[in-house]
Design a protein around this motif. Sequence first.
Motif, PDB file in Angstrom:
ATOM      1  N   GLY A  35       0.841  -1.190   0.000  1.00 34.65           N
ATOM      2  CA  GLY A  35       0.000   0.000   0.000  1.00 34.65           C
ATOM      3  C   GLY A  35       0.879   1.243   0.000  1.00 34.65           C
ATOM      4  N   GLU A  36       0.260   2.359   0.352  1.00 35.26           N
ATOM      5  CA  GLU A  36       0.984   3.636   0.311  1.00 35.26           C
ATOM      6  C   GLU A  36       2.196   3.645   1.250  1.00 35.26           C
ATOM      7  OE1 GLU A  36      -0.620   7.949   1.127  1.00 35.26           O
ATOM      8  OE2 GLU A  36      -1.894   6.814  -0.266  1.00 35.26           O
ATOM      9  N   GLN A  37       2.003   3.022   2.431  1.00 34.97           N
ATOM     10  CA  GLN A  37       3.099   3.063   3.417  1.00 34.97           C
ATOM     11  C   GLN A  37       4.146   1.973   3.207  1.00 34.97           C
ATOM     12  OE1 GLN A  37       1.674   3.905   7.594  1.00 34.97           O
ATOM     13  NE2 GLN A  37      -0.266   3.448   6.572  1.00 34.97           N
ATOM     14  N   LYS A  38       3.827   0.978   2.399  1.00 30.93           N
ATOM     15  CA  LYS A  38       4.769  -0.097   2.071  1.00 30.93           C
ATOM     16  C   LYS A  38       5.394  -0.706   3.333  1.00 30.93           C
ATOM     17  CE  LYS A  38       5.912   1.966  -2.368  1.00 30.93           C
ATOM     18  NZ  LYS A  38       6.926   2.528  -3.226  1.00 30.93           N
ATOM     19  N   ARG A  39       4.541  -1.274   4.180  1.00 31.26           N
ATOM     20  CA  ARG A  39       5.005  -1.823   5.469  1.00 31.26           C
ATOM     21  C   ARG A  39       5.313  -3.304   5.296  1.00 31.26           C
ATOM     22  NH1 ARG A  39      -0.368  -0.910   8.527  1.00 31.26           N
ATOM     23  NH2 ARG A  39      -0.956  -1.940   6.591  1.00 31.26           N
ATOM     24  N   ILE A  40       6.592  -3.646   5.451  1.00 31.62           N
ATOM     25  CA  ILE A  40       7.022  -5.043   5.261  1.00 31.62           C
ATOM     26  C   ILE A  40       7.620  -5.563   6.559  1.00 31.62           C
ATOM     27  CG2 ILE A  40       8.594  -6.568   3.988  1.00 31.62           C
ATOM     28  CD1 ILE A  40       8.574  -4.532   1.697  1.00 31.62           C
ATOM     29  N   LEU A  41       7.254  -6.789   6.942  1.00 27.32           N
ATOM     30  CA  LEU A  41       7.892  -7.453   8.085  1.00 27.32           C
ATOM     31  C   LEU A  41       8.734  -8.600   7.555  1.00 27.32           C
ATOM     32  CD1 LEU A  41       8.125  -7.633  11.196  1.00 27.32           C
ATOM     33  CD2 LEU A  41       6.277  -9.339  11.122  1.00 27.32           C
ATOM     34  N   ALA A  49      20.197  -7.863   6.064  1.00 27.87           N
ATOM     35  CA  ALA A  49      20.817  -7.569   4.761  1.00 27.87           C
ATOM     36  C   ALA A  49      19.758  -7.368   3.671  1.00 27.87           C
ATOM     37  CB  ALA A  49      21.769  -8.703   4.369  1.00 27.87           C
ATOM     38  N   LEU A  50      18.770  -8.260   3.638  1.00 26.63           N
ATOM     39  CA  LEU A  50      17.711  -8.126   2.628  1.00 26.63           C
ATOM     40  C   LEU A  50      16.843  -6.906   2.934  1.00 26.63           C
ATOM     41  CD1 LEU A  50      15.969  -9.079   0.266  1.00 26.63           C
ATOM     42  CD2 LEU A  50      14.799 -10.630   1.839  1.00 26.63           C
ATOM     43  N   ALA A  51      16.524  -6.725   4.208  1.00 27.64           N
ATOM     44  CA  ALA A  51      15.661  -5.598   4.598  1.00 27.64           C
ATOM     45  C   ALA A  51      16.267  -4.266   4.158  1.00 27.64           C
ATOM     46  CB  ALA A  51      15.474  -5.615   6.115  1.00 27.64           C
ATOM     47  N   ARG A  52      17.574  -4.135   4.336  1.00 29.81           N
ATOM     48  CA  ARG A  52      18.268  -2.890   3.956  1.00 29.81           C
ATOM     49  C   ARG A  52      18.087  -2.633   2.470  1.00 29.81           C
ATOM     50  NH1 ARG A  52      21.965  -3.953   7.619  1.00 29.81           N
ATOM     51  NH2 ARG A  52      23.175  -5.310   6.278  1.00 29.81           N
ATOM     52  N   ARG A  53      18.294  -3.658   1.685  1.00 25.95           N
ATOM     53  CA  ARG A  53      18.198  -3.493   0.221  1.00 25.95           C
ATOM     54  C   ARG A  53      16.756  -3.228  -0.209  1.00 25.95           C
ATOM     55  NH1 ARG A  53      22.798  -4.045  -2.294  1.00 25.95           N
ATOM     56  NH2 ARG A  53      24.471  -5.056  -1.160  1.00 25.95           N
ATOM     57  N   LEU A  54      15.809  -3.908   0.445  1.00 28.87           N
ATOM     58  CA  LEU A  54      14.409  -3.684   0.086  1.00 28.87           C
ATOM     59  C   LEU A  54      13.963  -2.282   0.453  1.00 28.87           C
ATOM     60  CD1 LEU A  54      12.427  -6.897   1.088  1.00 28.87           C
ATOM     61  CD2 LEU A  54      12.971  -6.057  -1.192  1.00 28.87           C
ATOM     62  N   SER A  55      14.432  -1.791   1.594  1.00 28.13           N
ATOM     63  CA  SER A  55      14.009  -0.444   2.000  1.00 28.13           C
ATOM     64  C   SER A  55      14.522   0.576   0.991  1.00 28.13           C
ATOM     65  CB  SER A  55      14.452  -0.115   3.422  1.00 28.13           C
ATOM     66  OG  SER A  55      15.777   0.314   3.453  1.00 28.13           O
ATOM     67  N   GLN A  56      15.706   0.318   0.419  1.00 32.77           N
ATOM     68  CA  GLN A  56      16.240   1.244  -0.600  1.00 32.77           C
ATOM     69  C   GLN A  56      15.493   1.090  -1.922  1.00 32.77           C
ATOM     70  OE1 GLN A  56      20.252  -0.176  -0.579  1.00 32.77           O
ATOM     71  NE2 GLN A  56      20.843   1.014   1.226  1.00 32.77           N
ATOM     72  N   SER A  57      15.372  -0.152  -2.398  1.00 31.17           N
ATOM     73  CA  SER A  57      14.818  -0.369  -3.745  1.00 31.17           C
ATOM     74  C   SER A  57      13.323  -0.119  -3.826  1.00 31.17           C
ATOM     75  CB  SER A  57      15.064  -1.802  -4.200  1.00 31.17           C
ATOM     76  OG  SER A  57      16.421  -2.024  -4.240  1.00 31.17           O
ATOM     77  N   ALA A  58      12.585  -0.491  -2.762  1.00 34.57           N
ATOM     78  CA  ALA A  58      11.120  -0.341  -2.831  1.00 34.57           C
ATOM     79  C   ALA A  58      10.664   0.892  -2.069  1.00 34.57           C
ATOM     80  CB  ALA A  58      10.442  -1.581  -2.263  1.00 34.57           C
ATOM     81  N   ASP A  59      11.620   1.625  -1.475  1.00 37.75           N
ATOM     82  CA  ASP A  59      11.282   2.773  -0.639  1.00 37.75           C
ATOM     83  C   ASP A  59      10.249   2.344   0.416  1.00 37.75           C
ATOM     84  OD1 ASP A  59      11.459   5.339   0.220  1.00 37.75           O
ATOM     85  OD2 ASP A  59       9.884   6.099  -1.121  1.00 37.75           O
ATOM     86  N   ALA A  60      10.530   1.182   1.027  1.00 34.10           N
ATOM     87  CA  ALA A  60       9.569   0.578   1.955  1.00 34.10           C
ATOM     88  C   ALA A  60      10.017   0.755   3.404  1.00 34.10           C
ATOM     89  CB  ALA A  60       9.455  -0.917   1.631  1.00 34.10           C
TER      90      ALA A  60
END
Length: 192
Positions: A35-41, A49-60
């Motif tokens: 959604g708009e806030q892109k909240r991922i657990l 390591a994956l979370a860091r990359r996802l937060s950058q690539s998906a702006d999540a």
Amino acid sequence: MGFFNWAAPAFGHFADRWSPESIEEIVGWLAPYLGEQKRILDVGGGTGALARRLSQSADAQVTVLDPTPEMLRYIPTDGPIKGVVGTAEAIPFPDDSFDAVIVTDAFHHFRDQPGAVREFRRVVRKGGGVLVVELDPTGLVMRSIALGEKLLGEPGAFFTPDAMCEFMKTHGIAGNCAAIRGVSYRFVGTVR
Ligand SMILES: C[S@@+](CC[C@H](N)C(=O)[O-])C[C@H]1O[C@@H](n2cnc3c(N)ncnc32)[C@H](O)[C@@H]1O
């Protein structure tokens, strides 16, 4: 949690195995659910390591949940992602807190897998997604890895892709599985 306590430094050095292509692929699988806030657990997200990359690539907004503080300590406290101590079977967040849950190379470690899936359905909003990247236990390579983990005190409960799809469906998350690379496959399903 003995195994991950002492293995954490190795994961700290080698867990960032995510190529730009694999991140793009993961972002693509998650995109319909964000959604708009892109909240991922990221459940069992270890060193982040994956979370860091996802937060950058998906702006999540990515939160890493893991029971092993030794793994979580590789996540900078002043960075964009948050590390939280806890297990998949008792996720310390209210209902509908996330658009998606991701689990990479960790589902086979969960001691109560039905309980974990129940928690995914609770914390992901209706219409959100669950992405699991796992190892297919079929074949000699994986049988050796599974034996190695068992000997190291961390026995895994692995599923073949078909069995994972069936298991998820039985526990309320219908989706599909596809082989990705090497011995890995991914399950993507929607929370109804
Ligand atoms: C092999 S590591 C994978 C870490 C990361 N997801 C990755 O792909 O690099 C497995 C992780 O699962 C975590 N784990 C084990 N049991 C768990 C449970 N019941 N709930 C959540 N995480 C768990 C471990 O602490 C460890 O960090």
